[in-house]
Every structure is written in structure tokens, then in C-alpha cells.
Design a protein around this motif. Structure first.
Motif, short mmCIF file in Angstrom:
data_model
loop_
_atom_site.label_atom_id
_atom_site.label_comp_id
_atom_site.label_asym_id
_atom_site.label_seq_id
_atom_site.Cartn_x
_atom_site.Cartn_y
_atom_site.Cartn_z
N LEU A 40 8.03 8.13 -0.99
CA LEU A 40 8.68 7.49 0.15
C LEU A 40 7.70 6.58 0.89
CD1 LEU A 40 11.27 7.34 1.95
CD2 LEU A 40 10.24 9.14 3.35
N VAL A 41 8.22 5.41 1.29
CA VAL A 41 7.51 4.50 2.19
C VAL A 41 8.36 4.36 3.44
CG1 VAL A 41 6.48 2.23 2.50
CG2 VAL A 41 6.56 3.26 0.22
N VAL A 42 7.75 4.53 4.61
CA VAL A 42 8.47 4.41 5.89
C VAL A 42 7.93 3.20 6.64
CG1 VAL A 42 9.07 5.52 8.07
CG2 VAL A 42 8.78 6.92 6.00
N LEU A 43 8.82 2.27 6.98
CA LEU A 43 8.45 1.09 7.73
C LEU A 43 9.07 1.21 9.13
CD1 LEU A 43 9.10 0.22 4.57
CD2 LEU A 43 8.51 -2.05 5.43
N ILE A 44 8.23 1.31 10.14
CA ILE A 44 8.70 1.50 11.51
C ILE A 44 8.61 0.19 12.27
CG2 ILE A 44 8.40 2.78 13.65
CD1 ILE A 44 7.05 5.00 12.02
N ASP A 45 9.75 -0.37 12.59
CA ASP A 45 9.84 -1.62 13.35
C ASP A 45 8.87 -2.67 12.80
OD1 ASP A 45 11.78 -2.06 15.43
OD2 ASP A 45 10.14 -2.76 16.69
N ALA A 46 8.96 -2.87 11.50
CA ALA A 46 8.15 -3.87 10.82
C ALA A 46 9.04 -5.04 10.42
CB ALA A 46 7.49 -3.27 9.58
N TRP A 47 8.56 -6.26 10.67
CA TRP A 47 9.33 -7.44 10.29
C TRP A 47 8.79 -8.04 9.01
CZ3 TRP A 47 7.92 -6.51 15.40
CH2 TRP A 47 8.97 -6.35 16.31
N VAL A 48 9.67 -8.62 8.22
CA VAL A 48 9.25 -9.36 7.04
C VAL A 48 8.54 -10.62 7.52
CG1 VAL A 48 10.00 -10.56 4.96
CG2 VAL A 48 11.24 -8.51 5.73
N PRO A 49 7.27 -10.84 7.14
CA PRO A 49 6.58 -12.06 7.57
C PRO A 49 7.23 -13.30 6.94
CG PRO A 49 5.23 -10.80 6.01
CD PRO A 49 6.41 -9.94 6.34
N THR A 50 7.43 -14.31 7.76
CA THR A 50 8.17 -15.50 7.30
C THR A 50 7.40 -16.78 7.55
OG1 THR A 50 9.34 -15.57 9.43
CG2 THR A 50 10.43 -14.43 7.59
#
Length: 274
Positions: A109-119
Motif C-alpha cells: 500500500l502507498v498512502v498519499l495524504i493531500d498530495a497534488w500531481v505536479p503540473t
């Protein structure tokens, strides 16, 4: 030594360890509230090189993910690992997972907490970066971080940013008294390097997952959904914003949904889709 980036956060146990990756600040101490809430799972922080001493690790986000994955692969002692990251740490965790899986390390499992895709957002100039850096020190008490960042920028423009810049900002009550100017210079260098690395990074589609994306209800909307880049992803929204997720009842809510997801992935295969 690069292995010094690992910081035990607590919760000894026999479960697969959870590695918690630093945000742009470079610190992993954000995750301390989770240490007593995830039973039987060692919680290990990953701190940015140079945060406390030593050299800032140059290169982009991919280079950071490469280096961190190598350290984790040695440290895990043939155990599966879970990866977790808030903000920039979520992007790093996802990239680390790809590298670890390529070497045969199970990452349930990978948990992403309030992470945005860099654009491709341009990296702000140093005065704006400095203001963001300072605003983050007391984000739990400042209210609107964007408003306080603008206020810090105004003060810097009026008073200048020479050798005494940190002292002037400290005089406004925006910096901890225990951090001297040399330490602040060092940590700002880490922050600046991390923001640049994140802004210049591109996440490629096709990450297999499983992953869980946790969003703050009042955080800015995402510009690109993680579901476009991760094949097996579950999304959860919790009360709060980017910073308040970590204060008051926020850590308990985070621990509840993360603990449930970890239990679901504790066997070799998931029981059906999320």
C-alpha cells in the motif's frame, strides 16, 4: 551517511513497517501523532538530507526517490513495506514504490495524504519561497496560510532581506526562538531544493497501486486526478485542509482510515477491488 535519513517514530511491532516520507520542509516529524495509533507497525520517518546537518541532496525528485528507495530496501530486512507521504511526500512515496517493486520488494500500500500531481508550476522566486517557508512553521495557528504568506512578503519588501532577515521575521512571532539563523538557512535550502524538485517532476501513468489518496475537504481542488496515473486507487475525503488534517481530531481520523487500509492489505492479495 544517507542511512541517517531514517528516523524511528515509534510503535514497535511485527507488522510490515510504514515508511513516512518528508514533505517539502524536509521534516518527518509531522507523522509523530500516528506513532501510537497504528498498532503493531513500526513507523519510520524519512527526513531530507541536510535538514539537521550534512549536505542537501542535489538532483530532482527522481534522484531523491532513487536514493530513498535504496536505503529502505536495505533497512527493510526482506519485509514488505508500506509507504506514506503528506504533500510532496506523497509524490515521493509513489515514486519510491515503483523503484522498490522493480527490485522485488512487495509494497502492499502507498498512502498519499493531500498530495497534488505536479503540473509544471514554476518555482517561485526566493522571497515568495521564504514567505511560504515561514508561514508553514505555525500553520496550525495562523489561520489562512495564503494570507499570512502575503503578509510575510509585505514585511520582507518593507524591511529588506539582508543578514538579519530571520531576526526580523522572528520579531513578528513567526519563527520559533530556538532555531538560530544558521539552522534556518540550512532548512530553507532544503525547502527550496524540494519545492524545485517537485515542481519540475512529472509523474508517469501506469503506477499499479494499490494506493489510497486522502484529501482535505477544504484543500484546493486537484488539477489532475491521481486515478489517471494509478491503476488501483481509493480516494477518501476527511474534514480539514492541508494543514489542519494534522491537528485536533485530524490525526485520529487519518489513523482510522489508514489503519483500515493497512489491515485490508495485510494478506498477500486484496479481497477484490477497493
Amino acid at each position: 551517511m544517507l542511512s541517517d535519513i531514517l528516523v524511528p517514530l515509534g510503535a514497535d511491532g511485527d507488522g510490515a513497517p510504514v515508511y513516512c516520507v518528508h514533505s517539502a520542509s524536509g521534516s518527518c516529524h509531522t507523522y509523530l501523532p500516528l506513532a501510537t495509533m497504528l498498532d503493531h507497525r513500526p513507523l519510520i520517518g524519512i527526513e531530507a538530507p541536510g535538514y539537521d546537518d550534512g549536505e542537501v541532496l542535489s538532483g530532482g525528485l527522481a534522484a531523491l526517490a532513487d536514493a530513498y528507495a535504496r536505503v529502505v530496501d536495505v533497512h527493510r530486512k526482506d519485509r514488505p513495506v508500506h509507504l506514506l507521504g503528506w504533500s510532496m511526500g506523497g509524490v515521493l512515496a509513489l515514486e519510491m514504490a515503483a523503484r522498490l517493486r522493480s527490485t522485488g520488494c512487495p509494497v502492499p500500500l502507498v498512502v498519499l495524504i493531500d498530495a497534488w500531481v505536479p503540473t509544471g508550476e514554476p518555482t517561485p522566486p526566493d522571497p515568495a519561497l521564504r514567505a511560504r517557508f515561514v508561514a508553514g512553521f505555525a500553520a496550525d495557528t495562523l489561520g489562512g496560510v495564503a494570507d499570512r504568506t502575503a503578509e510575510i512578503l509585505r514585511v520582507c519588501a518593507e524591511e529588506g532581506t539582508g543578514e538579519e532577515a530571520w531576526d526580523r521575521l522572528r520579531a513578528h512571532g513567526w519563527l520559533p526562538d530556538e532555531l538560530d539563523s544558521e539552522t534556518l538557512d540550512q532548512r530553507f535550502a532544503v525547502f527550496r531544493n524540494n519545492v524545485r524538485a517537485l515542481n519540475e517532476h512529472r509523474v508517469q501513468p501506469g503506477h499499479p497501486g494499490p494506493a489510497m489518496v486522502i484529501r482535505g475537504q477544504h484543500s484546493p481542488p486537484e488539477t489532475l486526478p491521481w486515478a489517471d496515473l494509478i491503476d488501483d486507487v481509493r480516494e477518501v475525503t476527511l474534514p480539514g485542509d492541508h494543514y489542519s488534517l494534522w491537528h485536533d481530531a485530524g490525526p485520529t481520523r487519518l489513523a482510522t482510515v489508514i489503519g483500515d487500509a493497512l489491515r485490508q492489505t495485510s494478506t498477500a492479495a486484496l479481497r477484490g477491488p477497493w
